[in-house]
Design an enzyme around this catalytic site. Structure first.
Site, PDB file in Angstrom:
ATOM      1  N   GLU A  33     -10.793  -8.146   4.643  1.00 17.85           N
ATOM      2  CA  GLU A  33      -9.679  -8.773   5.782  1.00 17.85           C
ATOM      3  C   GLU A  33     -11.047  -9.556   7.189  1.00 17.85           C
ATOM      4  OE1 GLU A  33      -7.732  -4.492   6.230  1.00 17.85           O
ATOM      5  OE2 GLU A  33      -9.394  -4.360   5.217  1.00 17.85           O
ATOM      6  N   ARG A  66      -8.078   2.224  15.026  1.00 17.88           N
ATOM      7  CA  ARG A  66      -8.650   0.571  13.975  1.00 17.88           C
ATOM      8  C   ARG A  66      -9.032   0.113  15.310  1.00 17.88           C
ATOM      9  NH1 ARG A  66     -11.833  -1.569  10.092  1.00 17.88           N
ATOM     10  NH2 ARG A  66     -11.770  -0.038   8.461  1.00 17.88           N
ATOM     11  N   GLU A 110       0.715  -1.031  -0.410  1.00 14.03           N
ATOM     12  CA  GLU A 110       0.009  -0.052   0.361  1.00 14.03           C
ATOM     13  C   GLU A 110       0.754   1.445  -0.728  1.00 14.03           C
ATOM     14  OE1 GLU A 110      -3.214   2.127   2.737  1.00 14.03           O
ATOM     15  OE2 GLU A 110      -2.393   0.203   3.026  1.00 14.03           O
TER      16      GLU A 110
END
Length: 1332
Positions: free
Chosen positions: A1266, A885, A807
């Site tokens: 995920e 998160r 990423e």
């Protein structure tokens, strides 16, 4: 020899070799291309994956099956797996008399192959149709792909049977190609939806295989050649006679003899070793001979391990068992020795002469006192015994420099001999030993069994293989009983000392293993001996479990999914299990990855120079020696980049492209060498001289960071909900705990790669890169080189895996390559080697959690306090977002009314950690699930009861004020309970554990709840471009990248439904920033949601433009309407834009909605552990996932399975270890172990929840990439459940801490017993390794 492209070190680079001469049979074997020198295949036929079939002229049966059965996702490993299966087929049909391979054959064939995407199940199911078991089953039965077989009847629900009994049982009827439904009626194949239809598979026809080249077969000339190949640094000799070999060794006493190149190849590639003279003796007949004698079998030193294996197996079938006990120990050990591809070429002599202290075979040879024949040119031949004096030091032995090992004699055993060997590794298949042992005792039996002689040999306990002489003396003349065991264990503890800082670490565990191995051997021998003495005490039945060993289990699997409605048009592909659009090209080697692109004119290669210190000032960088190497063009460092531009970062630009004055981790980029080719650049990069001045302290672990208060500024985050203090006060129980979860390496099979191509005199730049975020690479390059983004185009064809690791971290390759290309005005390429990628790119953040939990006596959680730290590495990058998160998911799926969760990112001297599938969620969920396990230990209840009692329900509000809508958590839970037969199996597990002392089983069911969206709102946007051509074909481009997750396939399905055209006329070529600008990273499981909506909108625009022409000509074709619009000058291209509505969370005000919706799931796993070694086996896993109305159930189920197996690696075996100086020890597949084929659950069932449409995503689907990964911790907690039973055997009850991963070492040392109590470790010494 069967080959494919040389791509790596772990089975995706395979070749198949065929060697035959006149009068001989064909021999087919697979080997690793990356370890096979071209010189070594002189005179042999070599077949690559491209040579057995292609998409133009036709696929081979093997290629067709892996693609059609959905066994290829990113595809980078696929050619290697294809060649393993192809080689097996050829060997079975040619050498096995025309028989099909068995499932056991297939299990062995894949020992050397790895896949990071699929979870292996679909590969096994596809290839199962080529096996003997499938043939016995009667036919290629469409509805029962991949079931288990019993007496010719297929049981276990089909690979994707969408109908049938909830328990998953169906049975074919008389081989007539049907499948019985739940009501018992026979269904035709067309009536049952399946993941793949075996009736379309072409049968394997061995007569159609290529023949061995006649010109090689009719003449032995090439075999008789004395071959000399001279290179600039190395000379290769292949003698054909013993005399030639001895003369060469006399002239070159330091020459290395190489057969399979399995050791030297690794040393040259990864340890920078240089051997100027290599001698390849495979044509010397004396070294290839196998002789059967009166006392044993003599094997020439160049005989391969597989040849030894097959010879011993044949003899074991012919001779009495008591004569072949040493042979059996060797055969059993060879099964676990490396992979078949290695055993095909590695020779016994190489194994002995390498002298590794963890060799699997040398302890056996020493315990058996095997004889070694040595010869030299001038000296007399001599025979030496492999005993305690053979090895003189680390990888040293008594063989003289000019001597050659001729052969080894492996003796027969006799009735009084009891012989056994043991091995424990991080992974059972294809892994090096942690500790191994071989025991040889001779029993003299008159009335009672007395030990006459004993030989106890251990590997992994010293710099050499060692004998325990003290223990052997104690055994001699003693009666075989428990008193003897106690005395021997005490002697072993004294005889095998290990310093606390011993290389390899795990000191306590290694010591414990030596005792465990001997005890297992004692039990095994004791139960085999007839005891005639009156004092004899039989071992209790439950104690006999000590001698049991894990064996491979034939996999079974079921997949359940919702079928498409009967009225859905056949042309509409949504909801259908369409294979990955690139799968067939991936299976043939035609799929092009970044580094597969042909080299351009004037192209140069770049190799990075990495820091070798964890924290130091750069005193001097001297590239002089590198620049002096012929072919080197330039060296670039921080001095060549504007200081204001020498940095990048996703959230904060705090990472230097080239370290300017200080290095902050081992693996930080200091500079780059650019040369004419890869070999030259890499050689020169190692010559750059960097002078350092160390800076202290070096902070590696979270504990270090906490002690030194080393935190990244501005990363403190807090979440509060309810009244924590009041919740704790009203709780009847309050407990404290803490736990650690280690990091994880992405281990994508394609390492980071970029090619930069300057254009227009350096005013434009094209970057072809393996990145999940081409738009971000474009942005970084623009900022660094000062070129407008509009002049830079980034292209991505496909990735060989990503998982978050590509990423942002692709920039460490892309930026130096772009800088070099601009400055030199020439194309520049770079692809990292595996070890380079691992030391430089970071991985999953390690987490440490401290928790306090309050609860009632009924198990209702009333309050939860969490203090969490993540190890960010030396820059912050995405670690703060990962932390956020984690806090949002800190309660997993549980409604806890009073909470306080806070965290901070630690700054350490490690490479920058980054995004990884799950993005902090698995770590946070792991901590709260640990707390629940502690609760269950306090309350004495099943943790499943606690979990169920606290599950979120429809309408509940999360601790970040998100009201749950369409919450299917309870439905998933109840369905998983039913499918897994949890309550019944819980009783069975309890019964098993009462009956077995040294084997324990554990069972765990747990949920997951994963929020879908980027938590940073602006990233939730993307676009699409649809272009329709006058022949009716459609070119589609969107903002997402294809990395194996099937995104392009799903987008074609979406376009096909909207446009109402067949998917085969829709094409996606690549992802490119000049087609769709400013795209988000393909991450956070949002790829299908974001891009699917954008594609749908763009296609709807096209459809609306064509509506008048469809109305005017309702019987016309798609092409008719397109042409009518074209002639009417209507635009046939359309762009679109989509942004996720109403998402975004403000951490300052704790307001907003971080997620668009949630994906729910539940998994139940059962394991069995060996309490004496810490080994384990996953017996069964059942998963229920709510994926809405799946766009493609085959791809989605593949994602569920792949995520689960990747998570299984995270929680059980994948462990990153560093030296105290910050050097990564676990780099490369030799030291870092991901799950293999043999590690998947023996029974692996996946069901997609039916009747749960999702109104917030394209066509009611849900994200899948995920969410399932966290479910793999069901295995971890099943292991912990089993350990609890083991601990109860010695009176240990209540909560206990066990960090992740649950490695064999952690499992064994948690199963405390009288053996572990004998292990003492000296305190206060810096250990060999550190786990961050």
């Amino acid at each position: 020899m069967y080959v494919l492209k040389d791509a790596g070190e772990f089975g995706e680079s395979l070749i198949s070799r065929t060697g035959v001469r006149k009068g001989e049979e064909d021999r087919h074997l697979s080997a690793n291309a990356c370890l096979t020198p071209v010189c070594a295949v002189h005179g042999q036929a070599v077949t690559t994956v491209e040579g057995i079939g292609n998409t133009k002229t036709g696929l081979h049966a093997v290629q067709q099956r892996i693609a059609a059965a959905h066994g290829s996702q990113c595809g980078f490993c696929t050619p290697g797996i294809v060649m393993s299966m192809y080689s097996l087929l050829r060997a079975c049909y040619v050498e096995g008399g025309g028989r099909a391979p068995t499932m056991k054959d297939m299990e062995v064939a894949f020992q050397g192959n790895l896949c990071r995407c699929t979870g292996y199940r679909p590969i096994i199911e596809g290839f199962r149709t080529l096996t003997e078991e499938w043939e016995r089953c009667g036919s290629r039965l469409s509805a029962v792909n991949g079931t288990s077989t019993t007496n010719g009847c297929c049981k276990g629900l089909a690979n994707g049977c969408s109908k049938g009994d909830p328990n998953g049982w169906c049975c074919k009827a008389n081989g007539d190609g049907g499948c019985c439904s739940s009501s018992g009626e026979l269904l035709a194949p067309g009536d049952v939806e399946i993941l793949f239809d075996t009736s379309k598979f072409k049968p394997y026809d061995s007569s159609q295989e290529p023949i061995f080249p006649p010109e090689l077969k009719i003449s032995p000339e090439l075999d008789h050649q004395f071959l000399t190949v001279k290179g600039p640094r190395v000379t290769w000799y292949r003698p054909t006679t013993l005399e030639q070999l001895l003369l060469l060794k006399h002239k070159h006493p330091q020459a290395r003899i190489v057969v399979g190149n399995t050791e030297i190849g690794v040393e040259v590639k990864f340890k920078n070793c240089l051997y100027p003279v290599l001698i390849h003796p495979t044509k010397v007949k004396e070294l290839r001979a196998i002789q059967h004698t009166a006392t044993g079998i003599r094997f020439g030193s160049s005989v391969t391990l597989n040849e030894i294996d097959s010879t011993l197996k044949m003899v074991m079938e012919e001779l009495p068992e008591h004569k072949t006990r040493i042979f059996k120990a060797i055969v059993d050990m060879l099964h676990w020795f490396a992979g078949k591809q290695i055993r095909n070429v590695a020779a016994v002599g190489g194994n002995i002469m390498t002298g590794s202290p963890i060799s699997d075979l040398n302890p056996i040879f020493m315990a058996a006192n095997c004889e070694i024949q040595l010869v030299s040119k001038d000296g007399r031949p001599r025979t030496v015994i492999m005993d305690g004096s053979f090895f003189t030091g680390y990888r040293k032995n008594i063989v003289k420099p000019d001597e050659v090992m001729l052969s080894i004699m492996i003796p027969y055993s006799h009735e009084g001999i009891f012989f056994k060997a043991y091995k424990q590794a991080r992974r059972r298949d294809d892994d090096i030993s942690i500790v191994n042992a071989a025991f040889n005792i001779e029993i003299e039996k008159e009335t009672i069994p007395i030990v006459k002689k004993a030989n106890l040999v251990f590997g992994g306990m010293a710099p050499t293989i060692v004998e325990s002489k003290k223990a052997a003396r104690i055994i001699q003349g003693r009666k075989l009983d428990m008193l003897l065991v106690e005395d021997v264990c005490n002697a072993l503890a004294d005889d095998l000392p290990l310093s606390p800082d011993a290389p390899g670490g795990m000191v306590a565990y290694r010591k414990a293993l030596t005792l465990s191995f001997f005890y297992k051997f004692f039990v095994d021998v004791y139960k085999k001996i007839d005891h005639n003495d009156s004092d004899k005490q039989c071992l209790p039945e439950r104690i006999l479990s000590a001698s049991q060993e894990f064996t491979g289990k034939q996999s079974q699997s079921s997949q359940y999914f919702q079928v498409v409605p009967p009225n859905q048009p056949k042309i509409d592909p949504i909801g259908r299990p369409i294979p990955h659009l690139s799968a067939f090209k991936q299976a043939t080697g035609e799929a092009v990855y970044c580094d597969d692109l042909p080299h351009l004119e004037d192209e140069l290669y770049l190799s990075l120079v990495f820091s070798t210190r964890a924290h130091a000032k750069i005193v001097k960088v001297d590239p002089g020696p590198a620049l002096a190497v012929k072919g080197v063009h330039a060296f670039f460092s921080a001095s060549d980049v504007d200081p204001d531009r020498n940095h990048f970062g996703s959230e904060i630009s705090d990472e230097e492209i080239f370290a300017a004055s200080t290095v902050n981790c081992v693996g930080q980029v200091i500079g780059a060498v650019v040369a004419i080719n890869q070999a030259t650049a890499q050689q020169a990069a190692k010559l750059v001289n960097v002078v350092y001045e160390d800076i202290h302290p070096v902070i590696l672990s979270i504990d270090d960071a906490i002690a030194k208060e080393s935190f990244h500024p501005g990363t403190n985050r807090v979440l509060k909900y309810g009244d924590l203090d009041a919740g704790m006060k009203t709780s009847e129980h309050v407990l404290h705990g803490e736990v650690h979860i280690g990091g994880q390496e992405h281990f994508y099979l394609e390492t980071n790669c970029s090619i930069a191509i300057p254009k227009e005199g350096g005013h434009e730049l094209e970057l072809i890169c393996a990145s999940q975020s081409p738009a971000e690479m474009q942005k970084f390059i623009s900022e660094v080189v000062g070129m407008p983004a509009s002049h830079i185009v980034c292209r991505v064809k496909r990735l060989g895996g990503g998982f978050g690791g590509k990423e942002t971290r692709s920039a460490i390759v892309a930026l130096p390559v772009a800088i070099a290309a601009i400055k030199l005005n020439r194309p520049v390429r770079c692809m990292l080697d595996r070890d380079e990628d691992m030391i430089a790119t970071g991985g999953r953040n390690p987490f440490h959690g401290k928790y306090k939990i309050g609860f009632s006596k009924e198990g209702k959680i009333l309050a939860y306090q969490l203090e969490v730290y993540n190890n960010a590495g030396y820059t912050i990058e995405l670690s703060c977002s990962v932390l956020e998160r984690a806090l949002l998911h800190s309660l997993n799926s549980y409604n806890i009314p009073n909470i306080k969760c806070e965290g901070v990112s630690c700054k350490t001297n490690l490479p920058t950690n980054t995004a990884f599938r799950g993005f902090g969620t698995p770590q946070a969920v792991f901590i709260v699930e640990n707390a629940i396990m502690d609760m269950s230990a306090i309350l004495g209840v099943d943790p499943a009861m606690i979990r169920e009692k606290n599950l979120y329900e429809e309408g509940d509000t999360t601790h970040y004020n998100h009201v749950l809508e369409h919450c299917t958590l309870k439905r998933c839970w109840n369905e998983c309970l039913k499918r897994s037969e949890y309550n019944q199996r819980r009783q069975e597990v309890n019964d098993f554990n009462r009956q077995h002392r040294w084997r324990k089983r554990g069972l765990c069911i747990l949920p997951t709840m994963f929020g879908i969206s980027f938590t940073v709102s602006f990233i939730n946007q993307t676009g699409a471009l649809v272009m329709v051509y006058t022949d009716g074909s459609v070119l589609l481009t969107h903002g997402g990248t294809e990395m194996g997750q099937g995104l392009h396939t799903k987008m074609v399905q979406v376009a096909s439904r909207v446009l109402e055209i067949p998917e085969d006329i829709i094409y996606i070529s690549e992802t490119a920033t000049d087609k769709v600008p400013n795209g988000p990273p393909t991450a956070a499981s949002t790829g299908s949601d974001l891009n699917g909506m954008a594609v749908m909108y763009a296609c709807q625009t096209i459809k609306e433009r064509l509506k008048p022409y469809r109305t005017a000509d309702p019987k016309g074709s798609w092409q008719d309407w397109v042409n009518a619009a074209y002639y009417d000058r209507v635009s046939l291209s359309a762009t679109s834009f989509y942004k996720t509505p109403d998402v975004g969370y403000d951490w300052e005000t704790h307001s907003g909605k971080p997620y668009n919706y949630f994906t729910y799931g539940v998994a139940c796993s059962e394991v069995e552990i060996d309490c004496l070694t810490g080994d384990h086996q996953v017996l069964r896993t059942d998963i229920v996932m709510d994926l809405g109305e799946s766009l493609n159930p085959a791809i989605d189920i593949g994602q569920v399975e792949g995520a689960f197996i990747q998570g299984y690696g995270l929680f059980t075996m994948e462990e990153l270890t560093y030296s105290p100086k910050g050097i990564l020890y676990s780099r490369g597949p030799g030291a870092y172990k991901i799950p293999g084929f043999a590690d998947i659950p023996a029974k692996f069932d996946v069901a997609l929840l039916r009747g749960a449409p999702n109104p917030r995503a394209v066509y009611s689907s849900k994200a899948v990439g995920e969410p399932p990964l966290a479910l793999a911790m069901s295995v971890f907690f099943a292991i912990k459940d089993a350990i609890s039973f083991a601990r109860s055997e010695v009176g240990l009850t209540g909560p206990f801490r066990m960090d992740s991963p649950a490695t064999a070492a952690r499992i064994r040392m948690a199963c405390q017993d009288h053996f572990t109590k004998k292990v003492e470790i000296e305190e206060g010494i810096t250990p060999w390794n550190i786990v961050p």
